[in-house]
Design an enzyme around this catalytic site. Sequence first.
Site, PDB file in Angstrom:
ATOM      1  N   PRO A 121       0.794  -1.222   0.000  1.00  0.00           N
ATOM      2  CG  PRO A 121      -0.151  -1.121   2.124  1.00  0.00           C
ATOM      3  CD  PRO A 121       0.520  -2.067   1.174  1.00  0.00           C
ATOM      4  CG  ASN A 122      -0.315   4.316   1.256  1.00  0.00           C
ATOM      5  OD1 ASN A 122      -1.257   4.861   0.696  1.00  0.00           O
ATOM      6  ND2 ASN A 122      -0.407   3.766   2.455  1.00  0.00           N
ATOM      7  NE  ARG A 180       4.006   6.716   1.251  1.00  0.00           N
ATOM      8  CZ  ARG A 180       4.209   5.526   1.826  1.00  0.00           C
ATOM      9  NH1 ARG A 180       4.635   4.494   1.102  1.00  0.00           N
ATOM     10  NH2 ARG A 180       3.986   5.357   3.095  1.00  0.00           N
ATOM     11  CE1 TYR A 236       8.771   5.314   2.896  1.00  0.00           C
ATOM     12  CE2 TYR A 236       7.129   7.063   2.969  1.00  0.00           C
ATOM     13  CZ  TYR A 236       7.692   5.931   3.513  1.00  0.00           C
ATOM     14  OH  TYR A 236       7.192   5.395   4.666  1.00  0.00           O
ATOM     15  CG  ASN A 255       8.437  -1.739   0.415  1.00  0.00           C
ATOM     16  OD1 ASN A 255       7.859  -1.852   1.486  1.00  0.00           O
ATOM     17  ND2 ASN A 255       8.992  -0.602   0.020  1.00  0.00           N
ATOM     18  CB  ALA A 285       1.540   0.352   6.448  1.00  0.00           C
ATOM     19  CG  HIS A 308       5.373  -1.858  10.169  1.00  0.00           C
ATOM     20  ND1 HIS A 308       6.708  -2.187  10.165  1.00  0.00           N
ATOM     21  CD2 HIS A 308       5.252  -0.814   9.304  1.00  0.00           C
ATOM     22  CE1 HIS A 308       7.360  -1.363   9.341  1.00  0.00           C
ATOM     23  NE2 HIS A 308       6.496  -0.531   8.813  1.00  0.00           N
ATOM     24  CG  ASP A 332       0.802 -17.314   8.382  1.00  0.00           C
ATOM     25  OD1 ASP A 332       1.908 -17.397   8.958  1.00  0.00           O
ATOM     26  OD2 ASP A 332      -0.286 -17.338   8.996  1.00  0.00           O
ATOM     27  CD  GLU A 345      11.520  -6.801   5.871  1.00  0.00           C
ATOM     28  OE1 GLU A 345      12.387  -7.547   6.388  1.00  0.00           O
ATOM     29  OE2 GLU A 345      10.728  -6.108   6.540  1.00  0.00           O
ATOM     30  CG  HIS A 392      11.236  -1.806   4.591  1.00  0.00           C
ATOM     31  ND1 HIS A 392       9.874  -1.809   4.436  1.00  0.00           N
ATOM     32  CD2 HIS A 392      11.561  -2.966   5.209  1.00  0.00           C
ATOM     33  CE1 HIS A 392       9.386  -2.923   4.954  1.00  0.00           C
ATOM     34  NE2 HIS A 392      10.392  -3.646   5.422  1.00  0.00           N
ATOM     35  CB  ILE A 393      12.048   3.262  -0.020  1.00  0.00           C
ATOM     36  CG1 ILE A 393      11.559   2.419  -1.209  1.00  0.00           C
ATOM     37  CG2 ILE A 393      12.665   4.583  -0.487  1.00  0.00           C
ATOM     38  CD1 ILE A 393      10.377   3.006  -1.949  1.00  0.00           C
ATOM     39  CB  SER A 394      12.265   5.008   4.783  1.00  0.00           C
ATOM     40  OG  SER A 394      11.421   4.066   5.413  1.00  0.00           O
ATOM     41  NE  ARG A 405       9.990   6.547   8.626  1.00  0.00           N
ATOM     42  CZ  ARG A 405       9.057   6.374   7.684  1.00  0.00           C
ATOM     43  NH1 ARG A 405       9.259   5.489   6.719  1.00  0.00           N
ATOM     44  NH2 ARG A 405       7.947   7.091   7.715  1.00  0.00           N
ATOM     45  NE  ARG A 448       7.041   4.604   9.960  1.00  0.00           N
ATOM     46  CZ  ARG A 448       5.949   4.741   9.203  1.00  0.00           C
ATOM     47  NH1 ARG A 448       5.613   3.799   8.349  1.00  0.00           N
ATOM     48  NH2 ARG A 448       5.190   5.820   9.286  1.00  0.00           N
TER      49      ARG A 448
HETATM   50  C1  DQA Z   1       8.193   1.396   3.789  1.00  0.00           C
HETATM   51  C2  DQA Z   1       8.271   1.652   5.296  1.00  0.00           C
HETATM   52  C3  DQA Z   1       6.934   1.381   5.951  1.00  0.00           C
HETATM   53  O1  DQA Z   1       7.017   1.627   7.354  1.00  0.00           O
HETATM   54  C4  DQA Z   1       5.873   2.297   5.375  1.00  0.00           C
HETATM   55  O2  DQA Z   1       4.620   2.008   5.942  1.00  0.00           O
HETATM   56  C5  DQA Z   1       5.829   2.233   3.888  1.00  0.00           C
HETATM   57  C6  DQA Z   1       7.080   2.189   3.141  1.00  0.00           C
HETATM   58  C7  DQA Z   1       9.512   1.766   3.074  1.00  0.00           C
HETATM   59  O3  DQA Z   1       9.641   1.390   1.913  1.00  0.00           O
HETATM   60  O4  DQA Z   1      10.371   2.429   3.653  1.00  0.00           O
HETATM   61  O5  DQA Z   1       4.762   2.306   3.278  1.00  0.00           O
HETATM   62  O6  DQA Z   1       7.970   0.027   3.588  1.00  0.00           O
END
Ligand code: DQA
Length: 142
Positions: A9-10, A17, A22, A73, A76, A79, A86, A97, A99-101, A106, A110
């Site tokens: 998501p997002n 965003r 990001y 990725n 959210a 978390h 599963d 896995e 994560h961009i950030s 943080r 997270r």
């Molecule tokens: C994220 C980090 C997550 O905490 C956040 O909810 C995201 C992006 C990242 O790529 O850094 O949507 O996965």
Amino acid sequence: MKILVINGPNLNMLGIREPDHYGKETYQDLVAKIENHCKQKNIDVELFQSNHEGDLVDKIQQAYGNTDDIVINPGAYTHTSIAILDAVKSVNIPTVEVHISKVEEREDFRQISYVRLACVKTITGHGTDGYLEAIDFLTEGK
Ligand code: DQA
């Protein structure tokens, strides 16, 4: 060699965003970057993005027997989602896995990653280059 890159998501809102976390690249920029990288390396890549947990679970399940490796990725859902954890465990496909950030620097909420328990590696804080590092790890470094 087939890789599936899943974004949760997002992540379709990249470039819009929270650019401090990001960056300014859009989701389409990310898609082009991954496709170019894979083309150069002769890797068959499929990209998938969804804002819906069940759709992410369906996509992971569909990878069974069809994909050699997964880069994920989960946004959210990282978390919160035992269902995504599963699903990755169910298909038993090597998964990284991303994560961009730098999530470890943080908020407290997270700091939990469920999917990490099923992943062979985690890459955080390398921006969108993290996806390419994950692909290289899965295709060269395992
Ligand atoms: C994220 C980090 C997550 O905490 C956040 O909810 C995201 C992006 C990242 O790529 O850094 O949507 O996965």
